[in-house]
Design a protein around this motif. Sequence first.
Motif, PDB file in Angstrom:
ATOM      1  N   THR A 146       0.840  -1.203   0.000  1.00 23.41           N
ATOM      2  CA  THR A 146       0.000   0.000   0.000  1.00 23.41           C
ATOM      3  C   THR A 146       0.873   1.250   0.000  1.00 23.41           C
ATOM      4  N   LEU A 147       1.866   1.265   0.863  1.00 24.72           N
ATOM      5  CA  LEU A 147       2.768   2.420   0.952  1.00 24.72           C
ATOM      6  C   LEU A 147       3.610   2.575  -0.308  1.00 24.72           C
ATOM      7  N   GLN A 148       4.026   1.464  -0.889  1.00 26.89           N
ATOM      8  CA  GLN A 148       4.778   1.537  -2.143  1.00 26.89           C
ATOM      9  C   GLN A 148       3.936   2.202  -3.232  1.00 26.89           C
ATOM     10  N   ILE A 149       2.660   1.807  -3.314  1.00 22.54           N
ATOM     11  CA  ILE A 149       1.762   2.385  -4.315  1.00 22.54           C
ATOM     12  C   ILE A 149       1.582   3.878  -4.086  1.00 22.54           C
ATOM     13  N   ILE A 150       1.357   4.261  -2.842  1.00 27.02           N
ATOM     14  CA  ILE A 150       1.166   5.684  -2.529  1.00 27.02           C
ATOM     15  C   ILE A 150       2.373   6.499  -2.956  1.00 27.02           C
ATOM     16  N   ASN A 151       3.556   6.029  -2.631  1.00 25.72           N
ATOM     17  CA  ASN A 151       4.767   6.762  -3.000  1.00 25.72           C
ATOM     18  C   ASN A 151       4.967   6.817  -4.509  1.00 25.72           C
ATOM     19  N   LYS A 152       4.624   5.732  -5.197  1.00 29.05           N
ATOM     20  CA  LYS A 152       4.711   5.726  -6.659  1.00 29.05           C
ATOM     21  C   LYS A 152       3.753   6.766  -7.263  1.00 29.05           C
ATOM     22  N   ILE A 153       2.545   6.843  -6.706  1.00 31.99           N
ATOM     23  CA  ILE A 153       1.563   7.822  -7.197  1.00 31.99           C
ATOM     24  C   ILE A 153       2.087   9.238  -6.985  1.00 31.99           C
ATOM     25  N   TRP A 154       2.621   9.497  -5.808  1.00 31.96           N
ATOM     26  CA  TRP A 154       3.169  10.835  -5.541  1.00 31.96           C
ATOM     27  C   TRP A 154       4.303  11.185  -6.514  1.00 31.96           C
ATOM     28  N   ASP A 155       5.192  10.244  -6.762  1.00 29.20           N
ATOM     29  CA  ASP A 155       6.314  10.494  -7.672  1.00 29.20           C
ATOM     30  C   ASP A 155       5.821  10.742  -9.095  1.00 29.20           C
ATOM     31  N   PHE A 156       4.868   9.921  -9.531  1.00 32.93           N
ATOM     32  CA  PHE A 156       4.343  10.075 -10.891  1.00 32.93           C
ATOM     33  C   PHE A 156       3.620  11.410 -11.046  1.00 32.93           C
ATOM     34  N   ARG A 157       2.840  11.777 -10.042  1.00 30.48           N
ATOM     35  CA  ARG A 157       2.116  13.053 -10.110  1.00 30.48           C
ATOM     36  C   ARG A 157       3.090  14.230 -10.177  1.00 30.48           C
ATOM     37  N   ALA A 158       4.156  14.165  -9.401  1.00 29.18           N
ATOM     38  CA  ALA A 158       5.141  15.248  -9.386  1.00 29.18           C
ATOM     39  C   ALA A 158       5.879  15.365 -10.721  1.00 29.18           C
ATOM     40  N   SER A 159       6.163  14.225 -11.328  1.00 29.47           N
ATOM     41  CA  SER A 159       6.953  14.255 -12.568  1.00 29.47           C
ATOM     42  C   SER A 159       6.115  14.505 -13.815  1.00 29.47           C
ATOM     43  N   SER A 160       4.842  14.072 -13.787  1.00 29.08           N
ATOM     44  CA  SER A 160       4.009  14.157 -14.991  1.00 29.08           C
ATOM     45  C   SER A 160       2.998  15.294 -14.961  1.00 29.08           C
ATOM     46  N   GLY A 161       2.647  15.750 -13.751  1.00 29.86           N
ATOM     47  CA  GLY A 161       1.584  16.750 -13.621  1.00 29.86           C
ATOM     48  C   GLY A 161       0.196  16.158 -13.754  1.00 29.86           C
ATOM     49  N   ALA A 162       0.099  14.834 -13.804  1.00 29.00           N
ATOM     50  CA  ALA A 162      -1.207  14.176 -13.944  1.00 29.00           C
ATOM     51  C   ALA A 162      -2.050  14.384 -12.694  1.00 29.00           C
ATOM     52  N   ASN A 163      -3.346  14.485 -12.888  1.00 32.83           N
ATOM     53  CA  ASN A 163      -4.282  14.681 -11.769  1.00 32.83           C
ATOM     54  C   ASN A 163      -4.744  13.326 -11.237  1.00 32.83           C
ATOM     55  N   ILE A 164      -3.802  12.597 -10.720  1.00 28.69           N
ATOM     56  CA  ILE A 164      -4.046  11.269 -10.163  1.00 28.69           C
ATOM     57  C   ILE A 164      -3.948  11.360  -8.644  1.00 28.69           C
ATOM     58  N   CYS A 165      -4.812  10.648  -7.936  1.00 35.29           N
ATOM     59  CA  CYS A 165      -4.701  10.609  -6.481  1.00 35.29           C
ATOM     60  C   CYS A 165      -5.195   9.257  -5.993  1.00 35.29           C
ATOM     61  N   PHE A 166      -5.002   9.011  -4.723  1.00 39.27           N
ATOM     62  CA  PHE A 166      -5.446   7.758  -4.122  1.00 39.27           C
ATOM     63  C   PHE A 166      -6.435   8.056  -3.007  1.00 39.27           C
ATOM     64  N   THR A 167      -7.240   7.069  -2.707  1.00 41.90           N
ATOM     65  CA  THR A 167      -7.968   7.059  -1.451  1.00 41.90           C
ATOM     66  C   THR A 167      -8.007   5.614  -0.965  1.00 41.90           C
ATOM     67  N   LEU A 168      -8.347   5.445   0.292  1.00 41.20           N
ATOM     68  CA  LEU A 168      -8.350   4.138   0.938  1.00 41.20           C
ATOM     69  C   LEU A 168      -9.617   3.998   1.759  1.00 41.20           C
ATOM     70  N   ASP A 169     -10.152   2.797   1.824  1.00 45.94           N
ATOM     71  CA  ASP A 169     -11.134   2.485   2.844  1.00 45.94           C
ATOM     72  C   ASP A 169     -10.390   1.833   4.004  1.00 45.94           C
ATOM     73  N   ALA A 170     -11.102   1.183   4.897  1.00 48.17           N
ATOM     74  CA  ALA A 170     -10.459   0.599   6.075  1.00 48.17           C
ATOM     75  C   ALA A 170      -9.835  -0.745   5.721  1.00 48.17           C
ATOM     76  N   GLY A 171      -8.813  -0.700   4.878  1.00 46.03           N
ATOM     77  CA  GLY A 171      -8.119  -1.894   4.437  1.00 46.03           C
ATOM     78  C   GLY A 171      -6.879  -1.518   3.662  1.00 46.03           C
ATOM     79  N   ALA A 172      -6.262  -2.506   3.033  1.00 49.56           N
ATOM     80  CA  ALA A 172      -4.984  -2.294   2.356  1.00 49.56           C
ATOM     81  C   ALA A 172      -5.123  -1.896   0.891  1.00 49.56           C
ATOM     82  N   ASN A 173      -6.290  -2.122   0.295  1.00 52.29           N
ATOM     83  CA  ASN A 173      -6.452  -1.856  -1.128  1.00 52.29           C
ATOM     84  C   ASN A 173      -6.457  -0.370  -1.413  1.00 52.29           C
ATOM     85  N   VAL A 174      -6.014  -0.017  -2.622  1.00 55.38           N
ATOM     86  CA  VAL A 174      -5.873   1.388  -3.004  1.00 55.38           C
ATOM     87  C   VAL A 174      -6.835   1.707  -4.137  1.00 55.38           C
ATOM     88  N   HIS A 175      -7.627   2.755  -3.958  1.00 51.58           N
ATOM     89  CA  HIS A 175      -8.481   3.280  -5.020  1.00 51.58           C
ATOM     90  C   HIS A 175      -7.724   4.423  -5.698  1.00 51.58           C
TER      91      HIS A 175
END
Length: 360
Positions: free
Chosen positions: A291-320
């Motif tokens: 989960t943390l690996q995915i979050i960090n990857k999303i942050w890096d990609f957003r910073a480098s590409s400018g894409a309007n991508i984000c994550f959210t989570l429910d009460a579990g490990a899966n990433v939306h």
Amino acid sequence: MTEKDFIPLPYSHEHSEGKVTYKSPSNIALVKYWGKKEHQIPANPSISFTLDACATTTTIAYKKLENPTPNFSFDLWFEGKPKETFKPKIEIFFKRIEKYLPFLKEYHFVIETSNSFPHSSGIASSASGMSALALCLMHIEKERMPSMEKDFFTKKASFLARLGSGSACRSIEGDLVQWGHHENTVGSSNLYGIKYPYSVHSVFNNYHDTILLVDKGQKKVSSSVGHDLMHQHPFAKNRFVQAHENLTKLRTVFAQGDLKKFIEIVESEALTLHAMMMTSLPYFVLMKPETLQIINKIWDFRASSGANICFTLDAGANVHVLYPAAEKEEIITFIKNELVVYCENGQYICDRIGFGAKKM
């Protein structure tokens, strides 16, 4: 409206038997509901995107008993097999709603239900399941009250669904649904969800949600237990204030199509939910290393590409993973190349905003 408004007058019609099917979607909260009071009343308001592909299909066949019984009479099938372990939850639900649907002990019900997604994996199966069940029961009541207006039918279905699972009240309609009293939202109620009543910029039309299945197993802690931990939580009061403030901020965000601010609020809400779990007693860490690996990857990609991508989570490990339709091609490529490797068996679900439940 109050709870008393949902207690019916004597029915004008009788039906001895029948069958009805509803397909109801899950939803993903943007501002999270976490903590509840007595009778499934939320401790703070919430708002969610209604999903489309992640849904529960429920069929109820019902037949009038020769004599009403002191107990509820029903059989439950889940994905083609008897599911005795689900029956206690349905029993509790029926007890909660009996005063609002007084015919429940007059029938034997055969309930058949199935999900289009893994059960208990961080996708809100209780939301889609309880909303589908509530809609089927409302269909039966409407047969007994043919004059029932559509708006009342929808409100009562949401009201009943809430008594089964709080977030289920947000799955009756779409595409943005708010639940819980909020002083800056006209018509908001703790009793049922409402379609978001203010203007929403076209950038939020057809928003996408790719769900990365990091862990398809049973959650460590049920949502009900998690909600209960908020009663004595040292940070609960400030959390509830934060939710109200974020809903107020979103009114401008939705109207102006401010994706940067949208991302900030949505990710903050997701991390706050998990922070509350990590700082409760007992405490839980629901994320996985992936989960943390995915979050960090999303942050890096957003910073480098400018894409309007984000994550959210429910009460579990899966990433939306949330993103606008206009950026789908670039972001899906990123997900496949960089994120799917962190999913259990490489599994993920591509979903999008939906528009509520449907009678089949």
